[in-house]
Design an enzyme around this catalytic site. Structure first.
Site, short mmCIF file in Angstrom:
data_model
loop_
_atom_site.label_atom_id
_atom_site.label_comp_id
_atom_site.label_asym_id
_atom_site.label_seq_id
_atom_site.Cartn_x
_atom_site.Cartn_y
_atom_site.Cartn_z
N GLU A 108 -1.64 5.35 -5.16
CA GLU A 108 -3.24 4.96 -5.60
C GLU A 108 -3.69 6.26 -6.31
O GLU A 108 -4.40 6.02 -7.38
CB GLU A 108 -4.08 4.53 -4.61
N VAL B 219 1.07 -1.33 0.00
CA VAL B 219 0.13 -0.06 0.07
C VAL B 219 1.10 1.22 0.04
O VAL B 219 0.67 2.22 -0.62
CB VAL B 219 -0.89 -0.01 1.24
N GLU C 76 7.06 6.48 3.02
CA GLU C 76 6.24 5.61 3.78
C GLU C 76 7.02 4.18 3.72
O GLU C 76 6.97 3.51 4.71
CB GLU C 76 4.83 5.36 2.93
N ASP D 153 0.54 30.52 -40.87
CA ASP D 153 -0.22 31.35 -41.91
C ASP D 153 0.26 32.65 -41.55
O ASP D 153 0.03 33.34 -40.66
CB ASP D 153 -1.67 31.16 -42.00
N ASN E 85 5.37 8.47 -0.97
CA ASN E 85 5.38 6.91 -1.08
C ASN E 85 6.86 6.57 -0.67
O ASN E 85 6.90 5.52 -0.16
CB ASN E 85 5.27 6.25 -2.69
N ILE F 267 2.67 2.04 -3.64
CA ILE F 267 1.70 2.35 -4.78
C ILE F 267 0.96 3.80 -4.68
O ILE F 267 0.38 3.89 -3.66
CB ILE F 267 0.70 1.26 -4.98
N ASP G 215 -4.49 22.13 -46.95
CA ASP G 215 -3.37 22.11 -45.66
C ASP G 215 -3.60 21.02 -44.90
O ASP G 215 -2.85 20.59 -44.29
CB ASP G 215 -3.76 23.32 -44.80
N ASP H 122 -5.83 26.76 -42.93
CA ASP H 122 -7.13 26.93 -43.16
C ASP H 122 -7.98 26.21 -44.30
O ASP H 122 -9.00 25.60 -44.21
CB ASP H 122 -7.55 28.40 -43.15
N ASN I 262 -2.43 8.57 1.33
CA ASN I 262 -2.45 8.44 -0.34
C ASN I 262 -3.33 9.01 -0.89
O ASN I 262 -3.26 9.54 -2.01
CB ASN I 262 -1.94 7.12 -0.42
P1 ATP Z 1 -1.65 33.00 -46.00
O1 ATP Z 1 -1.21 31.75 -46.32
O2 ATP Z 1 -0.59 33.98 -45.50
O3 ATP Z 1 -2.77 32.97 -45.41
P2 ATP Z 1 -2.91 33.28 -48.28
O4 ATP Z 1 -3.30 31.81 -47.95
O5 ATP Z 1 -4.03 34.25 -48.28
O6 ATP Z 1 -1.60 33.77 -47.63
P3 ATP Z 1 -3.31 32.76 -50.88
O7 ATP Z 1 -4.78 32.80 -50.47
O8 ATP Z 1 -2.84 31.47 -51.26
O9 ATP Z 1 -2.40 33.25 -49.78
O10 ATP Z 1 -3.25 33.81 -51.90
C1 ATP Z 1 -2.18 33.81 -52.68
C2 ATP Z 1 -2.17 34.82 -53.97
O11 ATP Z 1 -3.36 34.71 -54.53
C3 ATP Z 1 -2.44 36.38 -53.15
O12 ATP Z 1 -1.23 37.00 -53.09
C4 ATP Z 1 -3.11 36.91 -54.11
O13 ATP Z 1 -2.28 37.43 -55.20
C5 ATP Z 1 -3.99 36.04 -54.97
N1 ATP Z 1 -5.24 36.10 -54.40
C6 ATP Z 1 -5.70 35.90 -53.02
N2 ATP Z 1 -7.07 35.76 -52.81
C7 ATP Z 1 -7.38 35.65 -54.10
C8 ATP Z 1 -8.72 35.96 -54.72
N3 ATP Z 1 -9.98 35.69 -54.03
N4 ATP Z 1 -8.83 36.09 -56.13
C9 ATP Z 1 -7.95 36.02 -56.86
N5 ATP Z 1 -6.60 36.32 -56.58
C10 ATP Z 1 -6.37 35.97 -55.31
#
Ligand code: ATP
Length: 893
Positions: A284, A279, A701, A326, A698, A282, A636, A632, A726
């Site tokens: 417990e 006891v 003890e 990002d 422990n 351990i 990714d 995002d 314990n």
């Molecule tokens: P991060 O990775 O920092 O978030 P991001 O994801 O915004 O950047 P992207 O969205 O890949 O980067 O954008 C890359 C490029 O594409 C930008 O620099 C811009 O020139 C162009 N871009 C971004 N959004 C648009 C859109 N809605 N329409 C057309 N071109 C775009």
């Protein structure tokens, strides 16, 4: 119901809804009552009794129960019952704690539940997926996980991956046309979107036709994996430690018992001694306290806006040595504003901040009327046509519904007095949506006369490669190398000022050309450039500095231009003077070995595509780093999964990345990652604190028992007393240690190595040395009292028991620091003070409350005895000892 055979009118009639208006709030409420929440019931939850019984399947507890049973059979009824009662109490506590932990995990799940855009009373609103009802009109877009079964009404390049249902991993291309056939397989129902499947491309709207268990997924719900909690690495290590301790305890017990029997002691007495030792050896209470500490830590993280999806992330966070973040929205404010517009030969400046659609246009420092300048008003109209974002005004603040980059362009047009109403007669007939890998977006527009135009907007370096012409005033001229050089120069100027750049190109289609042709984006005519500002977040700069001091390197990964990324990185002090910026193009040219060789010097990766992220994670990992990676978009997800801590965005992230991640940032801020790392480190340190506290107990003890046996003295403590220490008097302070605030330097230490043992950095030494002293003072207290009155064993045992508890309760304050007991304010953790007071009261109860005295083998002690007990108890804590802590390594990041 075969929804795929019906046309829109039939569906609207059947479901009593309207595609342009949606349901009313009242209708939605009624249907929610009628159909229930849109949830797929998980496997029948484990019964409560089963959960309770589970508490006793722990090997440590089984050993204890077995021993108790035998001692009961040998006639020690009271002891056996008392031990059983304490074990039962512990089981109950464990049961409630587990339930609480389960509930908080369920709450976490709710926090990360998908949000759906639904048309209600003619307005688009956000609802949680649970609130969806049949008849709701919903929007879907790339990265969404579909929340209910939908009949699609309108699609835009929509592709959905349906492998969960059909096993087919290639995404299905969707349309809205009815299928005039019965008995069509799920995989061929091209006008349907099914709950649980993933939108990999495009967007669309649909009407909900089935929710919850009525969906195709609901019908196969039994196939869904149940949500089992997987123990974290630390919990597994502790489980192993527990097993080692048990084996050790059993060996020790057997050895002592055999020795005793050999020396002529009765078998029964030796068995009791053996049980007492087991006891004592351990811990417990330890597993339950670890679970509680982790779940409390997770609650604290939620308060700091970080939602943990996988419990193991809490531990891994404390070891993170690189954070790949990002840029847009995480390191910057995601409040994009167009500041400059270049149309050939004219460079305009636009004033105004954020998304407020008020601002002025300047050319050569003179205010101008943008609508009187045809090239400028044309490019603004074109960007409006090639954008989806809408400006919203909520609570007096202007916000954007849609992509922030597009939002900024729409706001710039509005500043010039242009909105979508000015575009009547122009219809978008085809669209290739934006994605981070292509870095551009294209639409085909048809005017009233039937003429068709292509409008492309995107990263300038991408679009300029597809440009053959340039629009100069009303003339279209060849895009000569000289002109191209000039446009590049303009782009460099903007990017060096930290502006994100977007080029706009156009082309008129020949009547013979097909608007869905993939050649659409070739031989374009350059129309102009936009420069957008997205200021860095102030708190991000601070957080990057804190991470740096904590030995955590912050790396920016962005799709933006190299110069823009570099300028923002400098403003954030993320890029040191010797730091390198690597472009996506250079990265593509490198082998993995080359990347690994150079990566320690790289702080910014720019113009990267999502697939580069995976290589970056791997390269850092191969260099021995523990990598946290944010993301995002849908693409990714692989990098997020491969990283040690995948982080997704609560606001801007897609469902797909959220599901791949182990941590969600509710506010999308970089500073929240820093807070999560800090909490992660703190939780781990707190766990170390109470491991140190409990195990020292422990050790004390075991030693006091062993020494007494060696000295051929009676046992100083009885099993029920040890168990009381314990589980009860040690339990509360240990829990309170789990709530302790971090030491001041927690973010000044280097990250913990993942291979590091829990006992590293001097902890093992502290446990043994302080434990030894605790055992020693308890023994001294026992021997002195026993020698004074050898006939009164219970008295001496009570003194030993009280000394042990008090020595522990003083020692707990030493466990708060890696340095010394004096380095922290003893009142700094009020829950600990409260816990210690409660434990003292509990001790007094078993010593002074008469009905409990026979159970705990205690007797009343006079007040004078306490002076001498307290003096002895203080010794183990206040004796000076080297801290055993390594000097901090100098940190290189
Ligand atoms: P991060 O990775 O920092 O978030 P991001 O994801 O915004 O950047 P992207 O969205 O890949 O980067 O954008 C890359 C490029 O594409 C930008 O620099 C811009 O020139 C162009 N871009 C971004 N959004 C648009 C859109 N809605 N329409 C057309 N071109 C775009």
């Amino acid at each position: 119901m075969k929804w795929y055979t019906k046309n829109q009118r039939e569906i609207e009639e059947q479901l009593q809804t309207n595609a342009g208006h949606g349901l009313s709030e009242k209708q939605a409420e009624e249907r929610l009552r009628q159909h229930g929440e849109n949830e797929i019931a998980e496997q029948v939850s484990v019964s409560r009794i089963y959960l309770f019984v589970q508490q006793f399947k722990d090997f440590m507890v089984l050993v204890l129960l077995g021993a108790t049973l035998i001692s009961g059979l040998l006639g020690e009824y009271i002891d056996a019952i008392a031990i059983m009662a304490i074990v039962l109490l512990n089981g109950l506590l464990g049961y409630f704690q587990e339930q609480k932990a389960e509930k908080s995990m369920a709450k976490l799940k709710e926090l990360s539940a998908p949000v759906v855009t639904v048309l209600q009373d003619g307005v688009w609103v956000n609802k949680t997926s649970r609130e969806l009802v049949p008849g709701d009109i919903v929007k879907v877009k790339t990265g969404d996980r579909i929340s209910a079964d939908l009949r699609l009404l309108d699609v835009n390049a929509l592709e959905i991956e349906e492998s969960v249902l059909t096993g087919e991993s290639i995404p299905a291309v969707k349309n809205e046309q009815p299928i005039p056939k019965e008995n069509v397989e799920l995989g061929d129902q091209h006008n349907m979107a099914f709950s649980g499947t993933l939108v990999t491309r495009g967007s669309g709207t649909g009407v909900v036709v089935a929710t919850g268990m009525s969906t195709a997924m609901g019908q196969i719900a039994s196939m869904l994996s149940s949500t089992e909690r997987i123990p974290t690495p630390l919990e597994r290590k502790l489980e192993e430690l527990g097993k080692i301790l048990i084996v050790g305890a059993i060996l020790l017990t057997v050895a002592v018992a055999l020795l005793g029997i050999y020396q002529g002691h009765p078998i029964y007495e030796m068995f009791l001694a053996g049980v007492s030792l087991a006891v004592a050896a351990i811990p417990e209470g330890l597993p339950a306290i670890v679970t509680v500490a982790l779940s409390l830590g997770v609650q604290r993280m939620i308060k700091r806006k970080a939602v943990v999806r996988k419990l193991s992330a809490v531990e891994t966070l404390g070891s993170a040595s690189v954070v790949c973040s990002d840029k847009t929205g995480t390191l910057t404010q995601n409040q994009m504003t167009v500041q400059q517009i270049y149309v050939p030969k004219q460079h305009y400046f636009v004033t105004g901040q954020g998304y407020h659609p008020k601002g002025k246009f300047y050319l050569n420092r003179k205010k101008i009327d943008p609508l009187s300048t045809s090239a400028l008003s044309q490019i603004l109209k074109n960007t409006l046509l090639c954008s989806h974002a809408e400006i919203l005004k909520t609570n007096g603040r202007f916000q954007i519904d849609g992509d922030p980059t597009e939002g900024a362009l729409v706001v710039a047009a509005e500043k010039a007095g242009l909105s979508r109403q000015n575009l009547q007669g122009l219809n978008v007939i085809h669209e290739i949506p934006f994605d981070s890998a292509r870095k551009r977006m294209t639409v085909v527009v048809k005017d009233e006369k039937g003429k068709r135009f292509v409008i492309s907007k995107g990263a300038p370096d991408v679009l300029l490669k597809r440009t053959s012409w340039i629009q100069e005033g009303s003339e279209r001229r060849p895009f000569t190398p000289k002109k191209e050089k000039h446009i590049h120069h303009m782009m460099e100027r903007m990017t060096n000022e930290a502006l994100r750049t977007i080029a706009v190109c156009v082309k008129e289609l020949d009547p013979s050309e097909n608007e869905k042709d993939f050649q659409l984006e070739n031989h374009l005519t350059f129309a102009g450039l936009f420069g957008l500002m997205d200021p860095p977040r102030e708190e991000a700069a601070e957080a990057i500095e804190t991470c740096r001091q904590a030995g955590v390197k912050t790396v920016m990964i962005t799709g933006d231009h190299v110069n823009t990324a570099q300028a923002i990185a400098r403003q954030l002090k993320l890029l040191p003077p010797h730091g390198k910026v690597l472009g996506g193009y250079q990265l593509s040219q490198m082998t993995d070995e080359e990347l690994e060789a150079i990566i320690p010097e790289v702080y910014v990766f720019a113009r990267v595509s999502p697939e580069h992220k995976l290589r970056i994670v791997k390269a850092f990992q191969n260099r021995g780093h523990v990598v946290a990676m944010t993301g995002d978009g849908v693409n990714d997800a692989p990098a997020i999964k491969a990283s040690d801590i995948g982080i997704s965005m609560g606001k801007g992230g897609t469902d797909v990345t959220k599901e791949a991640s182990s941590l969600i940032l509710m506010d999308d801020h970089f500073a929240t990652i820093k807070s999560a790392i800090e909490e992660g480190r703190n939780i781990y340190e707190n766990i170390r604190k109470f491991i140190r506290y409990l195990l020292a107990s422990n050790v004390g003890e075991i030693l006091v028992m062993l020494f007494a046996m060696m000295l051929a003295m009676p046992l100083p403590l009885v099993p029920v007393q040890i168990l009381w220490v314990n589980l009860v008097t040690d339990g509360l302070p240990a829990l309170a240690l789990g709530l302790d605030q971090p030491e001041k330097d927690v973010m000044k230490r280097p990250p913990r190595s993942q291979k590091e043992s829990v006992f590293a950095r001097g902890l093992g030494f502290k446990i043994v040395s302080r434990g030894f002293l605790i055992g020693l003072v308890t023994l001294i207290a026992f021997i002195f009292t026993y020698q004074k009155s050898p006939d009164h064993l219970a008295y001496a045992q009570t003194v030993a028991f009280v000394t042990l508890v008090m020595a522990q309760l003083i020692h707990v304050f030493d466990c708060r620091s890696d340095y010394s007991v004096f380095s922290r304010n003893p009142l700094g953790n009020l829950s600990l003070v409260g816990a210690v007071i409660s434990s003292i009261l509990l001790l007094l109860v078993v010593v002074y409350f008469e009905p409990l005295q026979p159970i705990f083998h205690t007797v009343e002690l006079p007040l004078t005895e306490w002076i001498y007990i307290l003096a002895l108890s203080a010794i183990p804590t206040f004796i000076w000892m080297p801290s055993g802590k390594e000097k901090n390594h100098s940190i290189h990041v």
